[in-house]
Design an enzyme around this catalytic site. Structure first.
Site, PDB file in Angstrom:
ATOM      1  N   GLY A 217      17.725  -0.424  -6.607  1.00 29.75           N
ATOM      2  CA  GLY A 217      19.125  -0.871  -5.739  1.00 29.75           C
ATOM      3  C   GLY A 217      20.175  -0.182  -6.217  1.00 29.75           C
ATOM      4  O   GLY A 217      20.114   0.279  -7.368  1.00 29.75           O
ATOM      5  N   HIS A 218      21.431  -0.287  -5.713  1.00 33.96           N
ATOM      6  CA  HIS A 218      22.657   0.497  -5.825  1.00 33.96           C
ATOM      7  C   HIS A 218      23.219  -0.117  -7.153  1.00 33.96           C
ATOM      8  O   HIS A 218      23.144  -1.258  -7.583  1.00 33.96           O
ATOM      9  CB  HIS A 218      23.693   0.299  -4.861  1.00 33.96           C
ATOM     10  N   ASP A 219      23.768   0.701  -8.141  1.00 32.51           N
ATOM     11  CA  ASP A 219      24.589   0.444  -9.365  1.00 32.51           C
ATOM     12  C   ASP A 219      23.842  -0.040 -10.338  1.00 32.51           C
ATOM     13  O   ASP A 219      24.122  -0.641 -11.372  1.00 32.51           O
ATOM     14  CB  ASP A 219      25.862  -0.529  -8.996  1.00 32.51           C
ATOM     15  N   CYS A 237      22.758  -4.027  -8.784  1.00 34.21           N
ATOM     16  CA  CYS A 237      23.666  -4.041 -10.125  1.00 34.21           C
ATOM     17  C   CYS A 237      22.713  -4.776 -11.146  1.00 34.21           C
ATOM     18  O   CYS A 237      23.146  -5.965 -11.899  1.00 34.21           O
ATOM     19  CB  CYS A 237      24.690  -5.196  -9.402  1.00 34.21           C
TER      20      CYS A 237
END
Length: 306
Positions: A217-219, A237
């Protein structure tokens, strides 16, 4: 996400049609989410629960939906809808650029790198030396890939973050303006999906090896020399420190940390941060030795009741 050149508070306020508190020439260098903000960044906040966190963060400009006292050395942008206006800034400084070719003219591909048929490489992508990119891989704009990287068929690098605001009329998407970064000697299996950061980077560290059908997932930040087996789903995150091993069908919550050298056994649900150097199993997650003892006790209890 950093701007190509500094902006002023007045320029950003004009762009999104908001009022502001602070010097009109106050310098703004970029925008970022709360967990990655730096001095010079804008961060947005639209709920009183998070006002203090945003106002006291490293961000020096706060896009907020209420007039509040401005911290010393900072500036405020007062907006009726910070989520909407944050998207306006992202779209203005990092607009979507369509492509009509399989490999963008702005892509940089290193010496001795092999690109197999039917690969798409977007704008401003950098791929290092001695890489192999297998058929049907999609590499979105601004992705950075180091040297000696192998990416197997059907993998996608740089799809949008799964990040939405629930409004009465439906879900409103937070536009992704970040990147994917693969460091040297990374291997990605077939049909993996690595989402770009919302404003920062989703990073896979040097020497990490990822099996088929893994989602990141993102970041998320994955450290060096990690092993991640198939059908693992890593939320946004997440911080995975160096030399972590994650076996098949593991899932994680967002915003957690998995410590250096941890081993996550198959089908575990990592519901909270866990320390390094230990083995974990089960849902909710606990140390594998303790979880196996619990399971043995339950089995013994059920047997005694018969």
């Amino acid at each position: 996400m950093k701007f190509q050149k500094p902006q002023t508070l007045q320029q950003i306020a004009t762009l999104i049609d908001t009022t502001f508190i602070g010097d009109e020439n106050f310098e703004i260098l970029g925008i970022n989410e709360i967990h990655v903000v730096e001095k010079g960044d804008i961060v947005f906040v639209d709920h009183p629960k998070y006002y203090d966190k945003a106002l006291n963060s490293a961000a020096t400009t706060i896009l907020i939906n209420k007039k509040v006292d401005c911290p010393v050395g900072k500036a405020l942008l007062i907006s009726e809808d910070p989520f909407r206006d944050f998207n306006k800034i992202t779209k203005y400084f990092n607009p979507f650029i369509t492509s009509k070719v399989s490999i963008a003219a702005t892509a940089i591909i290193g010496e001795d790198t092999v690109i197999q048929p039917n690969v798409f490489i977007g704008n401003n992508v950098t791929i290092g030396k001695n890489c192999v990119v297998h058929p049907n891989v999609t590499i979105y704009d601004n992705t950075f890939i180091g040297n000696n990287v192998t990416i197997h068929a059907n993998t996608v690098l740089g799809a949008d973050a799964f990040y939405y605001k629930n409004r009465p009329e439906g879900f409103d998407k937070l536009i992704s303006g970040g990147r994917v970064v693969l460091e040297d000697n990374v291997d990605l299996g077939a049909s993996c999906t690595i989402d770009k950061g919302v404003t920062g980077d989703t990073t896979i560290g040097k020497g990490t090896k990822i099996d088929n059908q893994v989602h990141v997932g993102h970041d998320t930040k994955i450290g060096k020399k990690c092993l991640i087996a198939s059908q693992t789903g890593i939320a946004g995150c997440v911080i995975i420190e160096d030399e972590v091993t994650i076996w098949g069908q593991v899932g994680t919550n967002s915003g957690i940390t998995i410590g250096k050298g941890a081993i996550i056994l198959g089908q575990t649900g990592v519901t909270k941060s866990v320390a390094g150097g230990k083995s974990y199993f089960g849902t909710p997650v606990s140390e594998s030795r303790e979880k196996l003892k619990e399971m043995a006790e339950i089995k013994r209890f059920l047997k005694d009741r018969k």
